[in-house]
Scaffold this active site. Structure first.
Site, PDB file in Angstrom:
ATOM      1  N   ASP A   1       0.823  -1.216   0.000  1.00  0.00           N
ATOM      2  CA  ASP A   1       0.000   0.000   0.000  1.00  0.00           C
ATOM      3  C   ASP A   1       0.859   1.269   0.000  1.00  0.00           C
ATOM      4  O   ASP A   1       0.593   2.217  -0.736  1.00  0.00           O
ATOM      5  CB  ASP A   1      -0.957   0.014   1.203  1.00  0.00           C
ATOM      6  CG  ASP A   1      -0.310  -0.368   2.521  1.00  0.00           C
ATOM      7  OD1 ASP A   1       0.884  -0.734   2.531  1.00  0.00           O
ATOM      8  OD2 ASP A   1      -0.994  -0.293   3.558  1.00  0.00           O
TER       9      ASP A   1
HETATM   10  C1  LIG Z   1       7.979  17.359  14.281  1.00  0.00           C
HETATM   11  C2  LIG Z   1       6.997  16.358  13.820  1.00  0.00           C
HETATM   12  C3  LIG Z   1       7.612  15.035  13.514  1.00  0.00           C
HETATM   13  C4  LIG Z   1       6.605  14.017  13.148  1.00  0.00           C
HETATM   14  C5  LIG Z   1       7.263  12.748  12.833  1.00  0.00           C
HETATM   15  C6  LIG Z   1       6.338  11.670  12.517  1.00  0.00           C
HETATM   16  C7  LIG Z   1       7.080  10.394  12.426  1.00  0.00           C
HETATM   17  C8  LIG Z   1       6.225   9.258  12.045  1.00  0.00           C
HETATM   18  C9  LIG Z   1       5.991   8.383  13.154  1.00  0.00           C
HETATM   19  C10 LIG Z   1       5.025   7.487  13.212  1.00  0.00           C
HETATM   20  C11 LIG Z   1       4.209   7.098  12.066  1.00  0.00           C
HETATM   21  C12 LIG Z   1       2.802   6.886  12.524  1.00  0.00           C
HETATM   22  C13 LIG Z   1       1.968   6.034  11.635  1.00  0.00           C
HETATM   23  C14 LIG Z   1       1.568   6.539  10.304  1.00  0.00           C
HETATM   24  C15 LIG Z   1       0.596   5.634   9.646  1.00  0.00           C
HETATM   25  C16 LIG Z   1       1.218   4.345   9.178  1.00  0.00           C
HETATM   26  C17 LIG Z   1       0.384   3.117   9.419  1.00  0.00           C
HETATM   27  C18 LIG Z   1       1.128   1.921   8.887  1.00  0.00           C
HETATM   28  O1  LIG Z   1       2.215   1.643   9.328  1.00  0.00           O
HETATM   29  N1  LIG Z   1       0.544   1.212   7.923  1.00  0.00           N
HETATM   30  C19 LIG Z   1       1.232   0.136   7.271  1.00  0.00           C
HETATM   31  C20 LIG Z   1       0.489  -1.147   7.409  1.00  0.00           C
HETATM   32  O2  LIG Z   1      -0.667  -1.204   6.616  1.00  0.00           O
HETATM   33  C21 LIG Z   1      -1.136  -2.496   6.367  1.00  0.00           C
HETATM   34  O3  LIG Z   1      -0.078  -3.186   5.781  1.00  0.00           O
HETATM   35  C22 LIG Z   1      -0.336  -4.372   5.119  1.00  0.00           C
HETATM   36  C23 LIG Z   1      -1.407  -4.111   4.102  1.00  0.00           C
HETATM   37  O4  LIG Z   1      -1.624  -5.149   3.303  1.00  0.00           O
HETATM   38  C24 LIG Z   1      -2.610  -3.707   4.833  1.00  0.00           C
HETATM   39  O5  LIG Z   1      -3.686  -3.617   3.957  1.00  0.00           O
HETATM   40  C25 LIG Z   1      -2.302  -2.372   5.423  1.00  0.00           C
HETATM   41  O6  LIG Z   1      -3.389  -1.790   6.012  1.00  0.00           O
HETATM   42  C26 LIG Z   1       1.412   0.547   5.841  1.00  0.00           C
HETATM   43  O7  LIG Z   1       1.940  -0.506   5.104  1.00  0.00           O
HETATM   44  C27 LIG Z   1       2.348   1.699   5.745  1.00  0.00           C
HETATM   45  C28 LIG Z   1       1.924   2.874   5.405  1.00  0.00           C
HETATM   46  C29 LIG Z   1       2.810   4.052   5.259  1.00  0.00           C
HETATM   47  C30 LIG Z   1       3.695   4.373   6.417  1.00  0.00           C
HETATM   48  C31 LIG Z   1       4.351   5.703   6.220  1.00  0.00           C
HETATM   49  C32 LIG Z   1       4.582   6.387   7.499  1.00  0.00           C
HETATM   50  C33 LIG Z   1       5.210   7.697   7.208  1.00  0.00           C
HETATM   51  C34 LIG Z   1       4.803   8.678   8.197  1.00  0.00           C
HETATM   52  C35 LIG Z   1       5.394   9.989   7.833  1.00  0.00           C
HETATM   53  C36 LIG Z   1       4.367  11.043   7.896  1.00  0.00           C
HETATM   54  C37 LIG Z   1       5.033  12.302   8.172  1.00  0.00           C
HETATM   55  C38 LIG Z   1       4.077  13.352   8.490  1.00  0.00           C
HETATM   56  C39 LIG Z   1       4.845  14.424   9.140  1.00  0.00           C
HETATM   57  C40 LIG Z   1       4.189  15.677   9.123  1.00  0.00           C
HETATM   58  C41 LIG Z   1       5.108  16.758   9.544  1.00  0.00           C
END
Ligand SMILES: CCCCCCCC/C=C\CCCCCCCC(=O)N[C@@H](CO[C@@H]1OC[C@@H](O)[C@H](O)[C@H]1O)[C@H](O)/C=C/CCCCCCCCCCCCC
Ligand SMILES: O=c1ccn([C@@H]2O[C@H](COP(=O)(O)OP(=O)(O)O)[C@@H](O)[C@H]2O)c(=O)[nH]1
Length: 399
Positions: free
Chosen positions: A239
């Protein structure tokens, strides 16, 4: 500039680190505020009438059953949309979800639905393998990948299609949960309405790729440009990589106005922790640079580093700082939850507080387990990822 550098280098290292933590926490506080505004602006808007009802092929990858499966799947037979097909996918003939699917297909003969058995071996991601035959046979320009535990409101498909603009290729629903009373499901709902929603909403608002695929609509033409779904079979977080590849090619991602309603019938506090841990392992492998940031953005760790940093820099009582920080964090989370939920609060304030404390206090343990035990157990398989997110170990099933 040079005077700033010489000022910073004149500071004691503990003061310098404290200033960095203070800036980080200020950024996080801004994140709380932005998330609340964006949730109010974006979510639960009236569903618009569409100019064109583009056909949608709904892919439903299934593995086994849970107590809510039949009711969840039933909602897909009630969708209020003129042109859609339901494509159920299972790995093998023995899958116990087959009778449930067949029963519903018989009950709703007018709904265009098919069952695909056996998958196709295009990589090591079992979900992608499971969906491949249905993906190949899908007849409409839009694909909706909808996980087995999702319930669909009858107007949610119209909502999602409405956000699929000409230059948009991916529309996701903010992951959230259907109202349930038990402790485990409530814990899951509280998490998705607070900590998870905060990052997901602000990430999307600022155009960071953070696509979670439990309920995600993709323009098939755009996915084909990226090599088709099979191209993602070697990544466990297919995803996320859909989002990465689509944006690389200039396509936009959008958020739907209605959140995704997860309603798996067998969620417990332990299974919730295990799932959060598995997702953390995925993120750590895909995005190693967030290893340090991730634990620092949870309430307890953040509260401790903020109060110690403030004390170092200004001498203010750490307990007082921690109390104000906690009040701000909790009220922001409560308000965000209300906006993501959209209706009357499903739980009392006291229960919300208990759930919140339970999740926040144990968040570091989940993180520690993710670091210490990198193997990822998912349904019937166990996987290990390379840095970058590619699966390097063949799972012990579905071969
Ligand atoms: C000063 C501010 C700093 C902020 C720093 C933020 C740091 C990020 C920390 C934590 C992240 C929190 C969670 C975000 C959501 C991700 C949920 C996730 O991990 N999903 C995964 C799993 O999904 C399943 O996987 C198997 C699939 O088959 C299923 O159908 C799915 O449902 C998914 O795979 C991964 C998704 C993307 C993850 C990317 C996270 C990046 C976060 C960065 C965002 C930054 C925003 C900052 C704004 C300033
Ligand atoms: O071996 C597997 C594992 C998962 N899935 C499907 O992938 C989706 C997401 O699975 P799960 O809910 O376990 O993932 P999570 O959301 O917890 O990451 C569901 O529709 C599952 O049926 C699958 O088809 N084969």
């Amino acid at each position: 500039m040079s005077s700033l550098v010489s000022f910073l280098s004149s500071l004691h290292p503990s003061t310098l680190i404290s200033i960095i933590f203070l800036l980080f926490t200020t950024g996080l506080s801004l994140l709380h505020i932005l998330a609340q505004f964006y949730a109010r602006y974006k979510l639960h808007k009236p569903i618009r009438v569409l100019k064109e009802y583009v056909g949608v092929s709904i892919l439903k990858p299934l593995v086994g059953i849970d107590p809510n499966l039949e009711n969840n799947l039933r909602t897909f037979f009630h969708i209020d949309y003129p042109k859609y097909e339901l494509l159920f996918c299972v790995h093998d003939n023995e899958d116990i979800s087959i009778p449930v699917v067949k029963k519903l297909m018989k009950e709703f003969p007018l709904i265009d639905a098919q069952l695909f058995i056996g998958g196709e071996d295009v990589g090591l991601n079992p979900k992608v393998n499971n969906m491949m035959p249905a993906y190949r046979k899908s007849k409409y320009p839009l694909i909706l990948i909808s996980d087995s535990g999702i319930r669909m409101r009858n107007d949610a498909l119209t909502d999602m299609v409405g956000w699929m603009g000409e230059n948009t290729a991916l529309v996701t629903q903010v992951p959230f949960c259907y109202d349930r009373e038990e402790w485990g499901p409530s814990l899951e709902q509280m998490y998705f309405g607070t900590s998870h929603a905060r990052i997901y909403l602000v990430g999307n608002m600022l155009n960071f790729v953070c696509s979670t695929g439990m309920s995600s609509m993709i323009k098939k033409k755009a996915l084909e440009e990226c090599g088709g779904m099979g191209k993602f079979g070697d990544f466990l977080a297919e995803d996320y990589f859909f989002g990465v590849e689509l944006t690389k090619r200039g396509w936009g991602c959008a958020l739907a106005s209605l959140p995704a309603l997860q309603n798996n019938g067998s969620v417990t506090a332990e299974s919730f922790d295990a799932r959060a841990c598995r997702w953390t392992k995925l993120r750590l492998a895909m995005l190693p640079h967030i290893i340090i940031v991730e634990p620092l953005q949870d309430w307890l760790v953040n509260s401790i580093i903020l109060s110690l940093s403030m004390w170092t820099v200004t001498g203010v009582n750490p307990l007082l700082v921690s109390l104000i920080h906690t009040l701000f964090w909790f009220t922001s989370d409560y308000s965000l939850f209300k906006s993501v939920h959209g209706g009357p609060m499903p739980i009392t304030l006291t229960r919300f507080l208990l759930l919140w404390l339970r999740r926040e206090i144990l968040a570091s343990r989940v993180y520690k387990n993710a670091i210490c035990y990198p193997d990822i157990s998912w349904r019937k398989g166990t996987y290990r990822l390379d840095w970058g997110g590619r699966i390097k170990t063949r799972p012990n099933n579905h071969d």
